[in-house]
Design a protein around this motif. Structure first.
Motif, PDB file in Angstrom:
ATOM      1  N   GLY A  11      -7.946   3.505  -4.413  1.00  0.00           N
ATOM      2  CA  GLY A  11      -8.615   1.150  -4.084  1.00  0.00           C
ATOM      3  C   GLY A  11      -8.124   0.887  -4.805  1.00  0.00           C
ATOM      4  O   GLY A  11      -7.537  -0.126  -3.854  1.00  0.00           O
ATOM      5  N   ALA A  12      -8.473   0.664  -6.133  1.00  0.00           N
ATOM      6  CA  ALA A  12      -7.521  -0.377  -7.056  1.00  0.00           C
ATOM      7  C   ALA A  12      -6.121  -0.276  -7.141  1.00  0.00           C
ATOM      8  O   ALA A  12      -5.508  -1.783  -7.153  1.00  0.00           O
ATOM      9  N   LEU A  13      -5.183   0.800  -7.495  1.00  0.00           N
ATOM     10  CA  LEU A  13      -3.791   0.269  -7.161  1.00  0.00           C
ATOM     11  C   LEU A  13      -3.317  -0.393  -5.987  1.00  0.00           C
ATOM     12  O   LEU A  13      -2.081  -1.539  -5.938  1.00  0.00           O
ATOM     13  N   GLY A  14      -4.171   0.315  -4.434  1.00  0.00           N
ATOM     14  CA  GLY A  14      -3.460  -0.608  -3.983  1.00  0.00           C
ATOM     15  C   GLY A  14      -4.132  -2.416  -3.256  1.00  0.00           C
ATOM     16  O   GLY A  14      -2.871  -2.960  -3.046  1.00  0.00           O
ATOM     17  N   GLU A  15      -5.072  -2.467  -4.372  1.00  0.00           N
ATOM     18  CA  GLU A  15      -6.026  -3.729  -4.313  1.00  0.00           C
ATOM     19  C   GLU A  15      -4.592  -4.645  -5.235  1.00  0.00           C
ATOM     20  O   GLU A  15      -4.521  -5.932  -4.823  1.00  0.00           O
ATOM     21  N   ALA A  16      -4.269  -3.906  -6.173  1.00  0.00           N
ATOM     22  CA  ALA A  16      -3.184  -4.605  -7.246  1.00  0.00           C
ATOM     23  C   ALA A  16      -2.168  -5.117  -6.506  1.00  0.00           C
ATOM     24  O   ALA A  16      -1.364  -6.182  -6.429  1.00  0.00           O
ATOM     25  N   MET A  17      -1.471  -4.187  -6.117  1.00  0.00           N
ATOM     26  CA  MET A  17       0.160  -4.212  -5.383  1.00  0.00           C
ATOM     27  C   MET A  17       0.002  -4.949  -3.984  1.00  0.00           C
ATOM     28  O   MET A  17       0.459  -6.497  -3.905  1.00  0.00           O
ATOM     29  N   ALA A  63       1.286  -3.677 -12.061  1.00  0.00           N
ATOM     30  CA  ALA A  63       0.037  -2.729 -11.193  1.00  0.00           C
ATOM     31  C   ALA A  63       0.413  -1.319 -11.377  1.00  0.00           C
ATOM     32  O   ALA A  63       0.043  -0.380 -11.380  1.00  0.00           O
ATOM     33  N   VAL A  64       1.827  -1.113 -11.352  1.00  0.00           N
ATOM     34  CA  VAL A  64       2.666   0.034 -10.952  1.00  0.00           C
ATOM     35  C   VAL A  64       2.985   0.558 -12.619  1.00  0.00           C
ATOM     36  O   VAL A  64       2.380   2.451 -12.256  1.00  0.00           O
ATOM     37  N   LEU A  65       2.795   0.014 -13.950  1.00  0.00           N
ATOM     38  CA  LEU A  65       2.419   1.058 -14.921  1.00  0.00           C
ATOM     39  C   LEU A  65       0.938   0.784 -15.025  1.00  0.00           C
ATOM     40  O   LEU A  65       0.215   2.249 -15.703  1.00  0.00           O
ATOM     41  N   LEU A  66       0.374   0.493 -14.839  1.00  0.00           N
ATOM     42  CA  LEU A  66      -1.265   0.439 -14.572  1.00  0.00           C
ATOM     43  C   LEU A  66      -1.324   1.517 -13.638  1.00  0.00           C
ATOM     44  O   LEU A  66      -2.244   2.681 -14.664  1.00  0.00           O
ATOM     45  N   GLY A  67      -0.874   2.128 -12.829  1.00  0.00           N
ATOM     46  CA  GLY A  67      -1.797   3.067 -11.909  1.00  0.00           C
ATOM     47  C   GLY A  67      -0.467   4.419 -12.441  1.00  0.00           C
ATOM     48  O   GLY A  67      -1.447   5.818 -12.156  1.00  0.00           O
ATOM     49  N   THR A  68       0.404   4.422 -12.550  1.00  0.00           N
ATOM     50  CA  THR A  68       0.932   4.829 -13.303  1.00  0.00           C
ATOM     51  C   THR A  68       0.029   6.219 -14.622  1.00  0.00           C
ATOM     52  O   THR A  68       0.191   7.343 -14.583  1.00  0.00           O
ATOM     53  N   ALA A  69      -0.167   4.661 -15.384  1.00  0.00           N
ATOM     54  CA  ALA A  69      -1.456   5.494 -16.647  1.00  0.00           C
ATOM     55  C   ALA A  69      -2.287   6.105 -15.962  1.00  0.00           C
ATOM     56  O   ALA A  69      -2.683   7.462 -16.215  1.00  0.00           O
ATOM     57  N   GLY A 122       0.798  -1.473  -0.100  1.00  0.00           N
ATOM     58  CA  GLY A 122       0.118   0.288  -0.246  1.00  0.00           C
ATOM     59  C   GLY A 122       1.162   1.327  -0.163  1.00  0.00           C
ATOM     60  O   GLY A 122       0.561   2.404  -1.214  1.00  0.00           O
ATOM     61  N   VAL A 123       2.069   1.108   0.784  1.00  0.00           N
ATOM     62  CA  VAL A 123       2.525   1.926   0.578  1.00  0.00           C
ATOM     63  C   VAL A 123       3.502   2.972  -0.757  1.00  0.00           C
ATOM     64  O   VAL A 123       3.801   3.543  -1.231  1.00  0.00           O
ATOM     65  N   LEU A 124       3.569   1.292  -1.022  1.00  0.00           N
ATOM     66  CA  LEU A 124       4.402   1.605  -2.698  1.00  0.00           C
ATOM     67  C   LEU A 124       2.936   2.011  -3.600  1.00  0.00           C
ATOM     68  O   LEU A 124       3.845   3.148  -4.409  1.00  0.00           O
ATOM     69  N   ALA A 125       2.095   1.571  -3.305  1.00  0.00           N
ATOM     70  CA  ALA A 125       1.126   2.709  -4.001  1.00  0.00           C
ATOM     71  C   ALA A 125       0.990   3.824  -3.678  1.00  0.00           C
ATOM     72  O   ALA A 125       0.293   4.551  -4.797  1.00  0.00           O
ATOM     73  N   VAL A 133       6.272  11.473 -18.869  1.00  0.00           N
ATOM     74  CA  VAL A 133       6.188   9.660 -17.959  1.00  0.00           C
ATOM     75  C   VAL A 133       6.931   8.763 -18.279  1.00  0.00           C
ATOM     76  O   VAL A 133       7.537   8.410 -17.244  1.00  0.00           O
ATOM     77  N   LEU A 134       8.176   8.942 -18.796  1.00  0.00           N
ATOM     78  CA  LEU A 134       9.624   8.576 -18.569  1.00  0.00           C
ATOM     79  C   LEU A 134      10.099   9.189 -17.401  1.00  0.00           C
ATOM     80  O   LEU A 134      10.705   8.139 -16.754  1.00  0.00           O
ATOM     81  N   GLY A 135       9.952  10.411 -17.277  1.00  0.00           N
ATOM     82  CA  GLY A 135      10.833  10.892 -15.780  1.00  0.00           C
ATOM     83  C   GLY A 135       9.570  10.679 -14.576  1.00  0.00           C
ATOM     84  O   GLY A 135      10.601  10.247 -13.634  1.00  0.00           O
ATOM     85  N   VAL A 136       8.243  10.080 -14.813  1.00  0.00           N
ATOM     86  CA  VAL A 136       7.802  10.048 -13.542  1.00  0.00           C
ATOM     87  C   VAL A 136       8.432   7.871 -13.476  1.00  0.00           C
ATOM     88  O   VAL A 136       8.979   7.984 -11.694  1.00  0.00           O
ATOM     89  N   LEU A 137       8.710   7.296 -14.176  1.00  0.00           N
ATOM     90  CA  LEU A 137       8.365   5.715 -13.812  1.00  0.00           C
ATOM     91  C   LEU A 137      10.298   6.229 -13.616  1.00  0.00           C
ATOM     92  O   LEU A 137      10.556   5.202 -12.400  1.00  0.00           O
ATOM     93  N   LEU A 138      11.248   7.287 -13.514  1.00  0.00           N
ATOM     94  CA  LEU A 138      12.022   7.102 -13.224  1.00  0.00           C
ATOM     95  C   LEU A 138      12.182   7.234 -11.925  1.00  0.00           C
ATOM     96  O   LEU A 138      12.987   6.400 -10.606  1.00  0.00           O
TER      97      LEU A 138
END
Lengths: 259, 331
Positions: free
Chosen positions: A218-224, A156-162, A75-78, A120-125
């Protein structure tokens, strides 16, 4: 050296596209990591929450048999993903828009597409930095993640980031910079507390259960949690995140104003 | 296409909320020349230039930059066009030279960043963040960013706003050098001396339309010549006009003050000179100016005991042209 004697084909006058996007990515990443307020929200806040919630019992959690740190770290990562993809990006883009930075860079060979890709790539980095720092702290606290969960977690991270970057751009492209500053921070706090990120939606009081489960947070938290506790992401969370990405992305594309 | 002008605009219309900000604007800017778009605030200068930069889509009319459509063919144009925005467009958290290097990285063969920084005096604040730069420093940095990619066309929106005189001359020198290299430069300004000193061609824009255009020299030559003097305020301008008419009629400067008084007394012939006090102590004599006129003017001032502090003779300034065309009231 005269400009008029430059007879190279026009397309060669710009740097190759990968170099333009790489330059913009590095630029965006440096800007976020150098900004004290952004670091506070993207790195220090999640780490404080992780340490605070695992070492104390301020929040009563049903960890379903897992240790507190195993239950809370996903959840903290989310939350960290949300802080970078949404809050930090919304604020940065809003001020860049106000200062004309978006317009200026759009007139260079980078263009609007390259600018977006760089963001977007900056966010991922930055998220990579967050994951490394938070995971290191969590491991010190005794985190034992389900190893088969790494690939699903990456998804999950990629979907949440999008989804959250779309929300960031929608906000940044429509509101005044000061408004974005206030709203982006407020929304992050509201979602952190009542959005099903740290505390699973089903453990929330009353109607919030049903609301949180369809929120992107909630979806990102549940996914993680699904990824690191069970080794798989719930299909429902994927559908919710894709739905939000489509809706918010469409809205941002339609409503974003460059100036 | 290699021979197409830097910029061609025909019948450009741009509306905001149904109100036409640009209303049928025509303009041609040649390569190797400086074209100034001059006009009061709100005349539609910036909007027109933004249509040329591909930042806005015209509602009607045609815009061609280097023969290409700035919106539909943006990808091909961007490496060839340099832009300096009025608000700078610089991110505030980045150091000055870091920003310039970043923009340079977008081009295959950019100008040497250090050399450019030295030209424009950017080294003194190279490591200062944009947030802490003065207005003039930001402008110089924005100009550097506009030219670092060796563009064929450069758009400069109010380039020397907020600059100290030294900065301005550094900027003007660079603009002249670019022109010498064949670059087409379009600048918007409301600074008359900037247009007068730099521009080969001037377009005066008001209410979204071109109300006058021409080679700078032609615009300045049009109309009568004038004598401008600065001295003490409150002199009798009608009296001076009469004296000058008399002097011109006799074609001699040896006339005594007494004779001039006589010619004022007879006052029958219409005075060919118009004398105005434009602001306290600043007078303009318009008419058929000859050496006699100048001599008679100084003599008359001496007779009035008014110390002459400045006298210029000749063509109109661009400011006169501009104010004549757009009106002298503030807006």
């Amino acid at each position: 050296m005269s400009t008029t004697t430059d007879d190279r084909p026009v397309q060669d006058r710009a740097a190759p596209v990968w170099r333009r996007v790489a330059a913009q990515t590095a630029f965006e990443t440096r800007m976020i990591l150098r900004n004290g307020e952004q670091l506070l929200i993207t790195i220090i806040l999640p780490v404080m929450i992780l340490v605070g919630l695992t070492q104390t019992d301020v929040i009563d959690l049903d960890t379903q048999g897992a240790s507190r740190v195993d239950f809370l770290t996903p959840g903290v990562l989310a939350l960290a993903v949300m802080s970078t993809a949404f809050t930090s990006q919304a604020i940065a883009t809003a001020f860049d828009r106000r200062n004309g930075v978006l317009r200026l860079l759009a007139t260079t060979p980078l263009g609007r597409g390259g600018l977006l890709a760089g963001k977007v790539l900056g966010v991922l980095l930055v998220e990579l930095v967050q994951v490394v720092v938070i995971s290191a702290v969590a491991l010190l606290l005794g985190w034992e993640p389900e190893l088969s969960g790494f690939l699903p977690a990456l998804l999950a991270v990629l979907l949440g980031t999008a989804a959250f970057t779309s929300l960031a751009l929608l906000l940044a492209g429509t509101l005044r910079a000061e408004g974005v500053l206030a709203v982006a921070n407020l929304v992050l706090v509201l979602l952190a507390v009542g959005g099903g990120v740290l505390v699973p939606p089903e453990q929330m009081p009353g109607i919030m259960q049903h609301v949180a489960v369809v929120l992107p947070s909630g979806a990102l938290g549940e996914a993680m949690r699904g990824a690191f506790l069970d080794g798989s992401v719930p299909a429902f969370s994927v559908v919710v995140l894709l739905g939000w990405t489509a809706a918010l992305g469409w809205g941002a594309g339609k409503l974003f104003r460059w100036q | 296409m290699p021979d197409s002008p830097a910029v061609v605009v025909r019948g450009l219309v741009k509306r905001y909320d149904g109100r036409a900000v640009v209303d049928g604007l025509d303009l041609v800017a040649e390569r190797g020349a400086v074209t100034a778009v001059l006009g009061p605030n709100g005349a539609g200068k910036t909007t027109s230039v933004e249509c040329c930069e591909g930042l806005r889509t015209p509602d009607a009319g045609e815009v061609r930059v280097l023969g290409l459509d700035p919106v539909a063919q943006a990808r091909a144009l961007r490496p060839r066009v340099g832009v300096m925005l009025q608000d700078g467009g610089l991110p505030t958290g980045v150091r000055a030279l870091e920003m310039l290097r970043h923009v340079a990285a977008m081009y295959a063969d950019p100008r040497d960043v250090d050399e450019l920084a030295e030209r424009l005096g950017l080294e003194s604040f190279a490591r200062t963040t944009v947030r802490r730069l003065s207005g003039g420093q930001r402008q110089r940095l924005a100009l550097a960013a506009a030219v670092v990619g060796r563009p064929e066309v450069v758009f400069l929106d109010e380039p020397s706003a907020g600059m100290d005189p030294q900065s301005r001359h550094a900027v003007w020198d660079l603009v002249r050098e670019l022109r010498g290299q064949g670059v087409g430069i379009v600048l918007t300004t409301h600074l008359m001396d900037e247009a007068e000193d730099l521009a080969d061609h001037v377009y005066v824009v008001d209410h979204g339309q071109v109300i006058a255009s021409g080679a700078t020299a032609e615009l300045l030559a049009a109309g009568e010549t004038a004598v401008r003097v600065r001295t003490r305020p409150g002199l009798d301008v009608a009296a001076l006009a009469t004296v000058l008419a008399g002097a011109a009629a006799r074609g001699t400067t040896t006339t005594s003050t007494g004779a001039a008084t006589t010619s004022r007394a007879d006052g029958a012939s219409p005075a060919p000179f118009v004398v105005t006090e434009d602001e306290p102590g600043a007078y303009t004599v318009r008419g058929d100016v000859s050496p006699v006129t100048v001599a008679a003017t100084t003599r008359w001032l001496a007779d009035q005991g008014a110390l002459l502090t400045q006298l210029t003779v000749g063509r109109r300034t661009l400011e006169d042209v501009f104010l004549d065309l757009t009106g002298r009231h503030l807006r």
